[in-house]
Design a protein around this motif. Structure first.
Motif, PDB file in Angstrom:
ATOM      1  N   ALA A 112     -67.209  55.215 -24.856  1.00 52.60           N
ATOM      2  CA  ALA A 112     -67.153  53.807 -24.455  1.00 52.60           C
ATOM      3  C   ALA A 112     -65.739  53.261 -24.600  1.00 52.60           C
ATOM      4  O   ALA A 112     -65.239  52.539 -23.720  1.00 52.60           O
ATOM      5  CB  ALA A 112     -68.132  52.990 -25.292  1.00 52.60           C
ATOM      6  N   ALA A 113     -65.060  53.611 -25.700  1.00 53.69           N
ATOM      7  CA  ALA A 113     -63.690  53.134 -25.922  1.00 53.69           C
ATOM      8  C   ALA A 113     -62.737  53.664 -24.857  1.00 53.69           C
ATOM      9  O   ALA A 113     -61.846  52.948 -24.385  1.00 53.69           O
ATOM     10  CB  ALA A 113     -63.216  53.551 -27.313  1.00 53.69           C
ATOM     11  N   ALA A 114     -62.910  54.925 -24.459  1.00 51.24           N
ATOM     12  CA  ALA A 114     -62.042  55.512 -23.438  1.00 51.24           C
ATOM     13  C   ALA A 114     -62.253  54.832 -22.093  1.00 51.24           C
ATOM     14  O   ALA A 114     -61.294  54.555 -21.362  1.00 51.24           O
ATOM     15  CB  ALA A 114     -62.308  57.013 -23.330  1.00 51.24           C
ATOM     16  N   ILE A 115     -63.496  54.563 -21.748  1.00 55.40           N
ATOM     17  CA  ILE A 115     -63.790  53.899 -20.469  1.00 55.40           C
ATOM     18  C   ILE A 115     -63.200  52.495 -20.447  1.00 55.40           C
ATOM     19  O   ILE A 115     -62.625  52.055 -19.440  1.00 55.40           O
ATOM     20  CB  ILE A 115     -65.315  53.866 -20.233  1.00 55.40           C
ATOM     21  N   GLU A 116     -63.290  51.796 -21.564  1.00 50.65           N
ATOM     22  CA  GLU A 116     -62.820  50.409 -21.619  1.00 50.65           C
ATOM     23  C   GLU A 116     -61.315  50.285 -21.455  1.00 50.65           C
ATOM     24  O   GLU A 116     -60.823  49.208 -21.120  1.00 50.65           O
ATOM     25  CB  GLU A 116     -63.274  49.774 -22.926  1.00 50.65           C
ATOM     26  N   ALA A 195     -59.541  65.251 -16.919  1.00 50.56           N
ATOM     27  CA  ALA A 195     -60.881  65.321 -17.493  1.00 50.56           C
ATOM     28  C   ALA A 195     -60.773  65.431 -19.008  1.00 50.56           C
ATOM     29  O   ALA A 195     -59.813  65.996 -19.542  1.00 50.56           O
ATOM     30  CB  ALA A 195     -61.653  66.513 -16.932  1.00 50.56           C
ATOM     31  N   LEU A 196     -61.780  64.873 -19.677  1.00 44.57           N
ATOM     32  CA  LEU A 196     -61.881  64.927 -21.133  1.00 44.57           C
ATOM     33  C   LEU A 196     -63.240  65.515 -21.446  1.00 44.57           C
ATOM     34  O   LEU A 196     -64.267  64.975 -21.020  1.00 44.57           O
ATOM     35  CB  LEU A 196     -61.750  63.511 -21.702  1.00 44.57           C
ATOM     36  N   HIS A 246     -54.487  73.681 -18.504  1.00 41.82           N
ATOM     37  CA  HIS A 246     -53.225  73.075 -18.935  1.00 41.82           C
ATOM     38  C   HIS A 246     -53.442  71.758 -19.693  1.00 41.82           C
ATOM     39  O   HIS A 246     -52.698  70.787 -19.502  1.00 41.82           O
ATOM     40  CB  HIS A 246     -52.300  72.845 -17.731  1.00 41.82           C
ATOM     41  N   GLY A 247     -54.462  71.752 -20.539  1.00 43.88           N
ATOM     42  CA  GLY A 247     -54.748  70.573 -21.339  1.00 43.88           C
ATOM     43  C   GLY A 247     -54.487  70.816 -22.815  1.00 43.88           C
ATOM     44  O   GLY A 247     -53.939  71.843 -23.216  1.00 43.88           O
ATOM     45  N   ARG A 248     -54.899  69.871 -23.600  1.00 46.84           N
ATOM     46  CA  ARG A 248     -54.710  69.917 -25.041  1.00 46.84           C
ATOM     47  C   ARG A 248     -56.041  70.221 -25.692  1.00 46.84           C
ATOM     48  O   ARG A 248     -57.090  69.773 -25.245  1.00 46.84           O
ATOM     49  CB  ARG A 248     -54.175  68.561 -25.500  1.00 46.84           C
ATOM     50  N   MET A 249     -56.031  70.987 -26.749  1.00 49.71           N
ATOM     51  CA  MET A 249     -57.235  71.325 -27.493  1.00 49.71           C
ATOM     52  C   MET A 249     -57.210  70.580 -28.814  1.00 49.71           C
ATOM     53  O   MET A 249     -56.183  70.520 -29.491  1.00 49.71           O
ATOM     54  CB  MET A 249     -57.307  72.828 -27.735  1.00 49.71           C
ATOM     55  N   ARG A 298     -58.822  57.793 -27.145  1.00 45.62           N
ATOM     56  CA  ARG A 298     -57.857  56.791 -26.684  1.00 45.62           C
ATOM     57  C   ARG A 298     -56.474  57.402 -26.503  1.00 45.62           C
ATOM     58  O   ARG A 298     -55.763  57.093 -25.534  1.00 45.62           O
ATOM     59  CB  ARG A 298     -57.798  55.636 -27.689  1.00 45.62           C
ATOM     60  N   GLU A 299     -56.092  58.269 -27.416  1.00 45.85           N
ATOM     61  CA  GLU A 299     -54.778  58.897 -27.346  1.00 45.85           C
ATOM     62  C   GLU A 299     -54.655  59.777 -26.101  1.00 45.85           C
ATOM     63  O   GLU A 299     -53.651  59.720 -25.371  1.00 45.85           O
ATOM     64  CB  GLU A 299     -54.568  59.735 -28.608  1.00 45.85           C
ATOM     65  N   LEU A 300     -55.682  60.587 -25.824  1.00 47.61           N
ATOM     66  CA  LEU A 300     -55.616  61.515 -24.697  1.00 47.61           C
ATOM     67  C   LEU A 300     -55.715  60.794 -23.353  1.00 47.61           C
ATOM     68  O   LEU A 300     -54.974  61.117 -22.413  1.00 47.61           O
ATOM     69  CB  LEU A 300     -56.726  62.559 -24.833  1.00 47.61           C
ATOM     70  N   VAL A 301     -56.620  59.832 -23.244  1.00 42.50           N
ATOM     71  CA  VAL A 301     -56.725  59.073 -22.000  1.00 42.50           C
ATOM     72  C   VAL A 301     -55.470  58.225 -21.801  1.00 42.50           C
ATOM     73  O   VAL A 301     -54.950  58.118 -20.686  1.00 42.50           O
ATOM     74  CB  VAL A 301     -57.995  58.197 -22.009  1.00 42.50           C
ATOM     75  N   GLY A 302     -54.952  57.649 -22.875  1.00 48.03           N
ATOM     76  CA  GLY A 302     -53.726  56.858 -22.772  1.00 48.03           C
ATOM     77  C   GLY A 302     -52.549  57.691 -22.318  1.00 48.03           C
ATOM     78  O   GLY A 302     -51.756  57.263 -21.471  1.00 48.03           O
TER      79      GLY A 302
END
Length: 558
Positions: A112-116, A195-196, A246-249, A298-302
């Motif tokens: 929910a926080a990521a979507i907001e 994508a997350l 090529h993402g972060r784990m 939040r960090e990854l989407v940001g």
């Protein structure tokens, strides 16, 4: 490596005339103007006894370190906002609600926080992952899943859907990724696709071959950050997903170990290290499962939404005597990018992905034949040149071309690139030791685990990587960090073991002052020393010992 089928250009490395350049011309930039700087480090003297080609097939490898730094991009206001697509995938298998609802509750809150926080206009979807994959927002015909543009109303609806997620069913990650690819590729005009994915398990209902096939289909289509929560997920499987896409784990566990190691420094209250770097997302003391996961989402989407440059490509121009054999990112995380290379005539195109204001380091390896007719008899040879090309980069200042020259010598010179080269070589050894130690723990081989994890402790101590030391201390008692003397703890939390594996590919940049600047300074990614004119060939070149164009010794010119 893909080949476009164009005929290669014979002779030495191609110059700026080979192909168009995207972005503004290099040179001094106005204050505040967005720019990308490039620094290149390569060992100038290369050992080639007899100049007969050395190894079979003329296989002499030259290692090159490339630092790219983008700044001013975050403040750039594009003429037309780039199209973005985001898919958030939440594991809703039954294990997410067992033995308590804490994991699924944390996932609801974080999603929910990521979507907001998604910017207006970003197309997004929320996917429920079980033994199948289903879009829970936006609600559409299941036969025609789609994304929706972010707005106050759609974000509120999406957050409500996230808070209503329930734990049930099984786990089939391959089906989740297939649906994610379908959603993200449905908008071919989207310059940024991210994508997350969160899971607490492994792909039980899909065969390993199916997951590999799906990853092959997804590679290059979007970037995927992969997170594991709890203790039941497969660290190697999640690492494969993050590496291929090529993402972060990341790993989220209860009771994160205390940071810091006596004698090696410890984080300040805000999580920063003594050198100003961050403690790489490690959970703060007292931070619960929900807080950790929400912060990471939040960090990854940001980080994804702050990137405004759709792509930077390193174009490596080589003649017939050289070829690219390896290209990998070495900081801030290690990613092997060799498979993304595209051969285009006499040059190799190496994509580096989307960019915001950030710095990354890369390692490039070139295989050179010292006995090739094009360089035979030439003591000083230009084997390649590097240029940056950017997508949709109007107004962004790009650096000048960098030439890679070598001087063949009969006696073996030092083999590394100085302090920066040693720094990243230690990190390669640190990752190898960490993963070998974790594997030994997994098979209950305590002597091997103590040997490898002790080596990892020593290397982390030498690198002053306090965050990695803290994660190692969750598995071992450190008796002497300087020599790597450790004892495996009587009780090892599987979650901390997975967390260490997840973050073993993190690196810190070389300490300030360890990397050599290259010509050009603030104007074009070069050093403060001005170029000089070679008396033999009349070319303006870097003030090295020898002219990089013709090999003539530079004396008074310097």
């Amino acid at each position: 490596m893909t080949d476009t089928g164009r005929e290669p250009t014979a002779g030495r490395a191609d110059g700026p005339e080979n192909g168009p350049r995207t972005g503004a011309a290099a040179g001094p930039a106005a204050p505040g103007r967005p720019r990308v700087d490039m620094s290149v480090e390569a060992a100038h003297e290369q050992y080639a006894p007899g100049r007969g080609g050395g190894a079979p097939g003329g296989g002499h490898e030259v290692q090159v370190l490339v630092r790219l730094r983008a700044e001013g991009l975050d403040a750039t206001v594009p003429r037309r906002p780039p199209e973005r697509s985001e898919v958030i995938v939440i594991d809703c298998s039954g294990s997410m609600g067992h033995p308590s609802v804490r994991k699924i509750a944390a996932a609801r809150r974080a999603a929910a926080a990521a979507i907001e926080m998604l910017p207006d206009g970003t197309h997004f979807a929320l996917v429920e992952g079980t033994d199948t994959a289903r879009v829970v927002h936006p609600r559409r015909d299941p036969a025609s899943p789609a994304t929706v543009a972010a707005s106050p109303a759609s974000r509120a609806d999406g957050a409500r859907a996230a808070r209503a997620l329930e734990a049930h069913g099984g786990t089939r990650i391959s089906s989740w990724l297939s649906l994610t690819r379908r959603l993200l590729t449905a908008r071919p005009g989207a310059a940024f696709r991210h994508a997350l994915l969160l899971t607490d398990g492994m792909d039980q209902h899909g065969r390993a071959e199916e997951l590999r096939r799906v990853l092959d289909d997804c590679a290059g289509e979007f970037v995927c950050d992969a997170l594991g929560i709890g203790e039941g997920w497969d660290a190697e499987q999640l690492r494969e997903i993050a590496d291929r896409l090529h993402g972060r784990m990341e790993a989220v566990v209860d009771d994160p170990p205390d940071a810091g190691l006596p004698g090696a420094g410890s984080p300040d209250a805000d999580g920063s290290q003594a050198d100003g770097s961050q403690a790489d997302g490690a959970g703060a003391d007292g931070e619960g499962l929900g807080e950790q996961l929400t912060r990471l989402f939040r960090e990854l989407v940001g980080a994804s939404t702050r990137r405004t440059l759709a792509g930077l490509t390193l174009a490596v121009h080589t003649g017939p005597q050289a070829s690219v054999v390896l290209f990998r990112q070495v900081n801030p995380t290690v990613l092997d990018l060799t498979g993304t290379a595209v051969r285009d005539g006499g040059r190799t195109l190496l994509p580096t992905g989307a960019w915001g204001d950030e710095t990354r380091w890369y390692e490039l390896r070139l295989r050179v034949d010292p006995g090739h007719p094009s360089v035979r008899g030439v003591r000083e040879a230009r084997i390649a040149s590097l240029r940056l090309e950017a997508e949709d980069a109007a107004g962004v200042v790009l650096p000048r071309e960098e030439r890679i020259t070598v001087r063949w010598v009969a006696e073996a010179p030092p083999t590394d690139l100085g302090a920066a080269g040693r720094h990243f070589r230690r990190y390669t050894e640190l990752e190898e030791a960490t993963r070998a130690g974790c594997a030994a723990l997994g098979r209950h081989d305590v002597p091997s685990a103590e040997r490898e994890l002790g080596r990892a402790v020593r290397l982390a101590y030498e690198l002053n990587d306090t965050a990695h030391l803290a994660r190692l201390r969750a598995l071992v008692t450190v008796e002497n960090a300087a020599v790597g003397l450790v004892r495996v703890r009587d009780a090892v939390d599987p979650g901390h073991l997975r967390k260490l594996i997840a973050r073993s590919s993190r690196t810190a940049p070389p300490p300030p002052g360890t990397s050599r600047d290259v010509p050009g300074g603030e104007g074009g990614g070069h050093s403060e020393k001005p170029p000089v004119c070679c008396r033999r060939c009349a070319e303006w070149v870097r003030p090295d010992r020898f002219c990089e164009s013709c090999g003539h010794p530079l004396g008074e010119e310097r």
